[in-house]
Design a protein around this motif. Structure first.
Motif, mmCIF file in Angstrom:
data_model
loop_
_atom_site.group_PDB
_atom_site.id
_atom_site.type_symbol
_atom_site.label_atom_id
_atom_site.label_comp_id
_atom_site.label_asym_id
_atom_site.label_seq_id
_atom_site.Cartn_x
_atom_site.Cartn_y
_atom_site.Cartn_z
ATOM 1 N N GLU A 262 13.732 -49.121 17.550
ATOM 2 C CA GLU A 262 15.108 -49.608 17.744
ATOM 3 C C GLU A 262 15.831 -49.803 16.411
ATOM 4 O OE1 GLU A 262 15.566 -52.901 20.455
ATOM 5 O OE2 GLU A 262 17.499 -53.478 19.583
ATOM 6 N N SER A 263 15.123 -50.366 15.437
ATOM 7 C CA SER A 263 15.786 -50.665 14.163
ATOM 8 C C SER A 263 16.032 -49.407 13.328
ATOM 9 C CB SER A 263 14.942 -51.655 13.367
ATOM 10 O OG SER A 263 13.730 -51.036 12.995
ATOM 11 N N PRO A 288 20.401 -50.857 22.279
ATOM 12 C CA PRO A 288 21.645 -50.319 21.705
ATOM 13 C C PRO A 288 21.617 -48.821 21.473
ATOM 14 C CG PRO A 288 20.491 -51.751 20.117
ATOM 15 C CD PRO A 288 19.806 -51.898 21.436
ATOM 16 N N GLN A 289 20.431 -48.246 21.267
ATOM 17 C CA GLN A 289 20.389 -46.834 20.886
ATOM 18 C C GLN A 289 20.063 -45.907 22.049
ATOM 19 O OE1 GLN A 289 17.737 -48.746 20.863
ATOM 20 N NE2 GLN A 289 15.888 -47.711 20.133
ATOM 21 N N VAL A 290 20.066 -46.424 23.283
ATOM 22 C CA VAL A 290 19.698 -45.584 24.433
ATOM 23 C C VAL A 290 20.931 -45.105 25.208
ATOM 24 C CG1 VAL A 290 18.478 -45.525 26.650
ATOM 25 C CG2 VAL A 290 17.417 -46.609 24.655
ATOM 26 N N VAL A 316 25.133 -48.554 33.622
ATOM 27 C CA VAL A 316 25.175 -48.056 32.246
ATOM 28 C C VAL A 316 26.530 -48.375 31.595
ATOM 29 C CG1 VAL A 316 25.812 -45.727 33.030
ATOM 30 C CG2 VAL A 316 24.772 -46.016 30.810
ATOM 31 N N PRO A 317 26.510 -48.925 30.381
ATOM 32 C CA PRO A 317 27.778 -49.161 29.686
ATOM 33 C C PRO A 317 28.585 -47.869 29.557
ATOM 34 C CG PRO A 317 25.985 -50.303 28.566
ATOM 35 C CD PRO A 317 25.359 -49.427 29.625
ATOM 36 N N PHE A 318 29.900 -48.007 29.551
ATOM 37 C CA PHE A 318 30.766 -46.818 29.506
ATOM 38 C C PHE A 318 30.562 -46.019 28.214
ATOM 39 C CE2 PHE A 318 33.652 -49.994 31.807
ATOM 40 C CZ PHE A 318 33.071 -49.720 33.036
ATOM 41 N N THR A 319 30.059 -46.676 27.213
ATOM 42 C CA THR A 319 29.830 -46.029 25.912
ATOM 43 C C THR A 319 28.464 -45.361 25.821
ATOM 44 O OG1 THR A 319 29.014 -48.151 25.144
ATOM 45 C CG2 THR A 319 31.314 -47.637 24.658
ATOM 46 N N LYS A 320 27.705 -45.370 26.911
ATOM 47 C CA LYS A 320 26.328 -44.902 26.860
ATOM 48 C C LYS A 320 26.031 -43.730 27.791
ATOM 49 C CE LYS A 320 24.474 -48.040 24.093
ATOM 50 N NZ LYS A 320 23.134 -48.411 24.510
ATOM 51 N N GLN A 321 26.976 -43.388 28.646
ATOM 52 C CA GLN A 321 26.719 -42.284 29.564
ATOM 53 C C GLN A 321 27.253 -40.984 28.969
ATOM 54 O OE1 GLN A 321 27.637 -43.176 33.666
ATOM 55 N NE2 GLN A 321 27.373 -41.055 34.351
ATOM 56 N N LEU A 322 26.596 -39.873 29.292
ATOM 57 C CA LEU A 322 26.940 -38.568 28.727
ATOM 58 C C LEU A 322 27.098 -37.533 29.834
ATOM 59 C CD1 LEU A 322 24.236 -38.674 25.898
ATOM 60 C CD2 LEU A 322 26.691 -39.025 25.574
ATOM 61 N N ALA C 41 26.472 -54.511 20.243
ATOM 62 C CA ALA C 41 26.768 -53.134 20.654
ATOM 63 C C ALA C 41 26.781 -52.235 19.423
ATOM 64 C CB ALA C 41 28.110 -53.094 21.379
ATOM 65 N N PRO C 42 26.442 -50.942 19.585
ATOM 66 C CA PRO C 42 26.449 -50.025 18.439
ATOM 67 C C PRO C 42 27.840 -49.943 17.798
ATOM 68 C CG PRO C 42 25.446 -48.983 20.373
ATOM 69 C CD PRO C 42 26.049 -50.269 20.836
ATOM 70 N N PRO C 43 27.885 -49.576 16.535
ATOM 71 C CA PRO C 43 29.172 -49.443 15.839
ATOM 72 C C PRO C 43 30.149 -48.578 16.638
ATOM 73 C CG PRO C 43 27.355 -49.090 14.299
ATOM 74 C CD PRO C 43 26.753 -49.231 15.666
#
Lengths: 381, 381, 381
Positions: A262-263, A288-290, A316-322, C41-43
């Motif tokens: 993660e880090s 955060p990175q998934v 899923v957060p809106f910033t995390k789906q593709l 949250a990520p940047p």
């Protein structure tokens, strides 16, 4: 802007697809391309008798100037009459996809190259390096057990030296499965495992990486490189061909590894995920990175695509789906995958608007994140 | 033909049901028949307080000349007033089921025979041999550890010698669970396991086959016979009574065995499957000889049946899905199961037509495959 | 009574929630409270970019006199301008919850007490004792390995001596996970495990109970006390923070233990359950003492709440489902959780009525059972 246009004009980033079949397909090969099975359909049945094939007949036939739902034999014949080049051109032109991110490592001998995808689509095509293919190339090329680890790492570094490359991929799920210990193996363990593998290759001629120790080495080596480059590693998750045992490919098995790296900051993208898209959604919320998508499923379920997207939007957060099509070979699948995604996302967000849960402005922003911006951000396009 | 008739007139093949209760039921027994629990409902509650029981009150009461949703006590009384024979006759006449395929091995002392099902329904009734019941009969009948394997195989062969038999069944999921090693045990292992089992029977009087080695022998012996006869083996999957631990009965645990017997050609039918019907769907896509249904679930979820059918239609090829009621004892469950199936399939396919995904002609063909033809083909009716 | 009022006026029993944040929150802390992640949250992204946060902006903003969907920064500022006390009062007044059952053991230093919840809400607030917190308090307070078991049991007995306490809770899922052996450990095993734990605390200062043997002792000791008192033990199931690995927290892993304590009679309530609410539903059907809810999920999926309720209603008997918000800290989550539950249940049952599956009278009865009566009965309110 009317609600039903929310996702229509997005210059989608297809963050996971493969190359196209450059050659014409006979009837049997076309039918087999509509199946995940390794075998023909049972006597008296056809691989056309399924949801995705019904949708190809319905939505792809008109692109080839055929009536909707025309019979498979006519479809196959028309496809050959137009020729693969024209078929591929027509479907890709109709996708509206702005950028293709292509896994170059799966059966490349059958498919056109990343560059050719871009040329056919008249759009940028970037590359994902499939690490198992690199490892198998190293083994095929001749290496000692002692030299394997370094040779593999050098080969991956060399592959990502091409500035068109934007990420790595692992098909761990198909090989050692996700139900493994995730510790980084010691060099001596890797050497021993490589020795066993190379001996087996010597004996059988079969160059297929399935060893758990070598897979653990592969993902940890990949993580090092992804960290340096700041780009994503994609993981196959969930549904696939007969080599998959679904109970071994729930993404939550990856949790210990996700925590350990993660880090390191590089994105991890979970591909397909069905029927574990809810599990993937929670992981995207927790870490955060998934990131995740439901490509492949949106195509393969044919008329039932809407429920899959609705479920994918639960957690899923809106910033995390593709967005991905996971199209492989058939130009139809890029077209249909993009169409399903646009329709499903538009209807899902349209329902939120109808239910007074969301404004049109917010819905457009969410659609742009999922369809375009999230991929641009993490793949640094 | 109007869209809402797509599945109404199909002469359904119920490929998995049990016998009927031939006798009248007192209030407690009727309530218990509406539960998968082994225990009465907690104080202050009733087994009638659940989805399937609400649906029995709503849809079955009128068949007994009662108002919809009449109170359970009235329902139970009317049922006895009409008498079991009349109740059974009325409900089976109302199912429109064309052929019953009956598992004859589960609590036969409480249920009518396969022949009696056919007589009550005025329709053909064919038989499925439950292999665990055969094994337990062999043990009960007296056999040596050394003679067990051969005696079991002979007993199954004898049972399937009856030309009314159209398949085998295993309830491995309930016994050793699906989370096992699937290797075919050596004769000495089977003999040792049989010795332990027979000794335990001697001690406890309890004749219940749960041993993993004997279950492995059972399915491999069954596979031999199914191959010879070319008929299906059914497997219980997913939801069931308190003996089930769901995490052990995901059908994807069967994958290694499915692969080993793939070339043998006999069909494998996955029963019920809920909540793993998506997993079952992928297996039906991946393996030519795998089939599945969502019977039992369609009944048991009461008013929520539509979503189960919708999900079942996502991935499974149209040539691979089957109809079953999994009705056990209560005539209501044959009627309700057939009703739910017809309505759900009609509405699901009707929605595909409304969404311009499918024509009426295609929808009728798909409905006929799932409701009738697939079962006729694989059970060779 | 119009159908759309079915659940509107119910004096809900929230059988699982936590205390409120008594203090104002800066922007970062408010955003973090909308995330299950342990990290920012990520940047380039924000924890506000997700379903639950969209719903807070939509439905909670007006309670604070803000326009729907107002920007997060304005929301955070208005929240501080009103002050935590007024914010908490407004949201709890708007819930219509009749009784709060509060888990007092999770991060109590950040939250108001059970009594304060009741005072803010002007409603009864009862307590659930989180057994892991009791165990950690015992360890922190100083105890010998030999004395641990007795001290823990005495501490739980002392805690439940407070007549405001109505049940126990275990977060086994987060600690040893549900994928364990469920045997009751012998005293010597408990002593040895306690010795290891206390030594580790001595070394690290970290007082976190994760040991499987101590967790097994904890639930068996809890079962003894629950049996004596006749009150429930709650279990965390399914979705949670990054400490959860979903494949280890399917409730069906609890089956062996549920069977062992079935005759003891105390209720077992499965909390949250998503994405295993179908598995939980079958357990509630199979075992007389098992109950479940889909709280937490109803909040966290934002606009997608309806499907979760619909799925939760598939299998679970009407006498076995419960209401909870699982609200933690933010007053918004009590309000939103109650709102989602009422709307979802009303629409689900309303659809049953529209489909002619259920009468208004039955629907009201079912809603009252799920929202109020089941909790009153098992928690003896």
């Amino acid at each position: 802007m009317p609600v039903d246009d929310i996702a229509d004009a997005l210059p989608l980033v297809d963050h996971h697809c493969h190359g196209l079949f450059p050659a014409d397909l006979d009837d049997a090969r076309l039918a087999d391309s509509l199946s995940e099975a390794f075998a023909p359909a049972p006597p008296g049945t056809s691989h056309w008798d399924k949801p995705v094939a019904l949708s190809v007949r319905r939505w792809c036939a008109p692109v080839l100037d055929l009536p909707p739902l025309c019979p498979p034999a006519e479809y196959a014949e028309r496809r050959r009459a137009l020729g693969a080049a024209e078929v591929n051109r027509r479907f890709l032109a109709a996708t509206g996809i702005g950028t293709y991110i292509v896994d170059s490592g799966n059966r490349p001998e059958e498919l056109c190259s990343v560059t050719e995808v871009g040329a056919i689509a008249s759009a940028p095509a970037r590359e994902i390096v499939r690490m198992e293919s690199v490892a198998e190339g190293v083994a095929r090329g001749g290496v000692s057990a002692a030299g394997y680890a370094q040779a593999f790492e050098a080969a991956v570094r060399s592959a990502v030296g091409d500035e068109n490359v934007v990420g790595l991929k692992s098909i761990l799920a198909y090989r050692a499965t996700l139900r493994i210990d995730y510790g980084n193996p010691a060099p001596a363990e890797v050497e021993a495992a490589a020795g066993r593998w190379l001996a087996e290759i010597e004996q059988t001629g079969n160059v297929r990486l399935v060893d758990q120790t070598l897979e653990r080495h592969l993902i940890w080596a990949g993580a090092d490189i992804a960290r340096e480059r700041g780009f994503p590693i994609q993981f196959h998750i969930g549904m696939g061909d007969p080599d998959i045992e679904l109970h071994r490919v729930d993404p939550s098995h990856l949790t210990p590894w996700v925590k350990e790296v993660e880090s390191w900051g590089f994105p991890i993208t979970l591909l397909h995920c069905y029927p574990f898209h809810r599990e993937a959604g929670l992981m995207a919320e927790n870490f955060p990175q998934v990131y995740c998508d439901v490509g492949f499923a949106l195509n393969w379920v044919g008329p039932s695509y809407q429920r899959i997207m609705d479920e994918a939007l639960e957690l899923v957060p809106f910033t995390k789906q593709l967005f991905s099509t996971d199209a492989f070979g058939l130009a139809e699948l890029y077209f249909l995958g993009a169409k399903r995604f646009r329709t499903a996302l538009t209807r899902a967000l349209g329902k939120w608007i109808d239910d007074d849960e969301c404004s049109v402005t917010e819905a457009e922003r969410i659609a742009t994140l999922i369809g375009v911006e999230n991929a641009r951000r993490i793949y640094r396009l």
